[in-house]
Write an enzyme that holds these catalytic residues in place. Structure first.
Site, mmCIF file in Angstrom:
data_model
loop_
_atom_site.group_PDB
_atom_site.id
_atom_site.type_symbol
_atom_site.label_atom_id
_atom_site.label_comp_id
_atom_site.label_asym_id
_atom_site.label_seq_id
_atom_site.Cartn_x
_atom_site.Cartn_y
_atom_site.Cartn_z
ATOM 1 N N HIS A 158 0.830 -1.223 0.000
ATOM 2 C CA HIS A 158 0.000 0.000 0.000
ATOM 3 C C HIS A 158 0.864 1.275 0.000
ATOM 4 O O HIS A 158 0.436 2.314 0.519
ATOM 5 C CB HIS A 158 -0.947 0.064 1.210
ATOM 6 C CG HIS A 158 -1.700 -1.196 1.471
ATOM 7 N ND1 HIS A 158 -2.992 -1.395 1.005
ATOM 8 C CD2 HIS A 158 -1.352 -2.327 2.131
ATOM 9 C CE1 HIS A 158 -3.396 -2.603 1.391
ATOM 10 N NE2 HIS A 158 -2.416 -3.188 2.061
ATOM 11 N N SER A 279 14.418 22.161 -15.424
ATOM 12 C CA SER A 279 13.198 22.905 -15.709
ATOM 13 C C SER A 279 13.584 24.234 -16.343
ATOM 14 O O SER A 279 14.623 24.804 -16.012
ATOM 15 C CB SER A 279 12.451 23.150 -14.400
ATOM 16 O OG SER A 279 11.668 24.316 -14.480
ATOM 17 N N LYS A 285 15.392 22.322 -10.233
ATOM 18 C CA LYS A 285 14.762 21.040 -10.566
ATOM 19 C C LYS A 285 15.687 20.052 -11.258
ATOM 20 O O LYS A 285 16.510 20.417 -12.075
ATOM 21 C CB LYS A 285 13.557 21.281 -11.492
ATOM 22 C CG LYS A 285 12.347 21.908 -10.825
ATOM 23 C CD LYS A 285 11.681 21.023 -9.774
ATOM 24 C CE LYS A 285 10.966 19.832 -10.334
ATOM 25 N NZ LYS A 285 9.710 20.151 -10.982
ATOM 26 N N GLU A 292 9.768 8.757 -16.505
ATOM 27 C CA GLU A 292 8.357 9.128 -16.709
ATOM 28 C C GLU A 292 7.887 8.750 -18.110
ATOM 29 O O GLU A 292 6.757 8.296 -18.304
ATOM 30 C CB GLU A 292 8.171 10.634 -16.510
ATOM 31 C CG GLU A 292 8.368 11.095 -15.077
ATOM 32 C CD GLU A 292 8.384 12.619 -14.990
ATOM 33 O OE1 GLU A 292 7.311 13.196 -14.789
ATOM 34 O OE2 GLU A 292 9.459 13.214 -15.144
#
Ligand code: ARG
Length: 462
Positions: A158, A279, A285, A292
């Site tokens: 979980h 970024s 960043k 991804e």
């Protein structure tokens, strides 16, 4: 259309430009030129062995086909969308080069068995290539599990910390998952590696051809017996794309873990700069774009599977032009999986685990609670009672801002008289892992066995 269609005999008008533009598949099926030529060469040799054409004719056709292959590779022969498909383009060029003799190539053959052949050949090459890339990724995961053999991490259920495990154990779970993907492709290859050639349009042919000879020549394990089946089905593509969908799902889970693990919140890994991006606005960043994208491309692969399943649904036998639409989802799947496997392996090589942080996180938690309960069970308590007592200890620790490591025996005995000094052999994460006994568990001995097993398997694999 700048040339006459090879099927134009019964037509008074030529195909409209709009209809040709709508129906041409050459943009995609030109990728099959090698398969198409290899199939034609095997076919023409068989035609001569079976005395359907002369040996000299076969030689001339074969040589011209080889020359056409060179012309395609050097750009001398452009596979433009004036042609309906790759088969007609090559045949057209053949007739242009050697005259009417080129027209003998299509004896006892149809584009229907030809395309099924090309696809099966392409599937064979590309699925084997995927298997090599899977093996490479498995080797990278195995290498990391040896490198970090002694490192502990919290195992999760979980997405909540559950029990301590060896990091190697977690990585080796993926090695097993990818191995089943490898195996699924093997199963698919076993069924797909049959030659449809000689089925002709659907009914077979009246020429005394030797289907098995062509099949052997092209490295197939046999022929697709029923000629109607041979040109009607695309289950080999469906099996391949569904195996790839499961593989994409596995890749997406590994990618997702890298995304999570590289956050400040987890901070379990550092992915190298070479596989992350910045970024355009936020200077601090470092984004895990590659992971991804691997995760994101899964959607496309599932979509391709749905595309193929729906395209094939309820098609009457035998060939239908709908089936030409199989190329985009099939090629896209193979290309997507190939590049995803490739970048995942490379990114993983350049991903380092933060051992200290992983272990610190484990110390400051209650992941050995099950071990405390198991201890009480060994002292004679029923598991349910042991569970209840341990839960109370966790609650006490939370209230007093403590962890198991801060508890003394006196405090523990206020919860149960069964606690004795030996409880201190069961509170720490490394003790939990070392005390596992069951086959396939996270104990170092069991994980070592997995490493030995996979080293042997992956060494033997080409
Ligand atoms: N381009 C076609 C395809 O990919 C080849 C087979 C065409 N057969 C035909 N009878 N029109 O499906």
């Amino acid at each position: 259309m700048s040339h006459k269609a090879l099927w134009s005999g019964r037509f008074k008008e030529s195909l409209s430009k709009a209809a040709l533009n709508f129906s041409t598949s050459i943009d995609l099926d030109k990728q099959l030129y090698q398969e198409d030529i290899a199939g034609s060469i095997a076919h023409v040799e068989m035609l001569s062995v079976c005395r359907i054409i002369s040996a000299q004719e076969a030689r001339r056709i074969r040589n011209a086909l080889k020359a056409i292959q060179k012309e395609i590779e050097t750009g001398k022969f452009q596979l433009s969308d004036d042609f309906e498909d790759i088969h007609l383009a090559i045949e057209h060029r053949l007739i242009q080069k050697i005259g009417p003799l080129g027209g003998k190539l299509h004896t006892g053959r149809s584009r229907n068995d030809q395309i099924a052949l090309d696809e099966r050949l392409y599937l064979r090459t590309s699925a084997r290539e995927l298997q090599k890339l899977i093996t490479h990724l498995q080797r990278v995961l195995l290498y990391k599990s040896e490198k970090y053999f002694s490192v502990l991490m919290p195992g999760y259920t979980h997405v909540q910390r559950a029990q301590p495990v060896l990091l190697s154990h977690h990585l080796l779970a993926y090695v097993s998952m990818f191995d089943r993907d490898y195996d699924r492709l093997n199963d698919c290859l076993r069924r797909a590696n049959k030659s449809p050639l000689g089925a002709a349009a659907l009914a077979g042919t009246s020429f005394p051809i030797d289907r098995l000879r062509v099949a052997r020549k092209l490295g197939f394990d046999g022929i697709v017996e029923n000629s109607i089946d041979a040109v009607s089905d695309r289950d080999y593509l469906l099996e391949c794309v569904s195996s790839c969908s499961i593989l994409a799902m596995h890749l997406s889970r590994l990618a997702e873990e890298l995304v999570l693990w590289s956050t400040r919140e987890f901070a379990f890994v550092d992915i190298s700069d070479a596989y992350t991006t910045g970024s355009s606005i936020m200077p601090q960043k470092k984004n895990p774009d590659i992971a991804e994208l691997i995760r994101g491309k899964t959607g496309k692969v599932y979509g391709n599977l749905m595309n193929l399943l729906t395209m094939m649904k309820a098609l009457p036998l035998a060939y239908n032009k709908d089936m030409q639409e199989d190329k985009a989802p099939f090629f896209d799947t193979m290309n997507t999986i190939r590049t995803s496997l490739f970048v995942m392996s490379h990114m993983f090589v350049h991903t380092e685990f933060r051992k200290d942080h992983l272990e610190e996180e484990l110390r400051n938690d209650f992941t050995t609670a099950t071990d405390v309960a198991d201890y009480l069970v060994r002292k004679g308590l029923p598991f349910r009672a042991a569970h209840e007592i341990t839960g109370k200890i966790v609650s006490y620790c939370i209230d007093h801002r403590m962890y198991f490591g801060n508890l003394d025996l006196e405090t523990l005995r206020t919860f149960s008289k069964h606690f004795e000094a030996d409880i201190f052999d069961h509170l720490l994460p490394h003790q939990s892992v070392e005390q596992k006994r069951s086959a396939g568990s996270t104990s170092p001995q069991e994980v070592k066995k997995q490493i030995v097993h996979w080293t042997r398997i992956l060494k033997a694999r080409k």
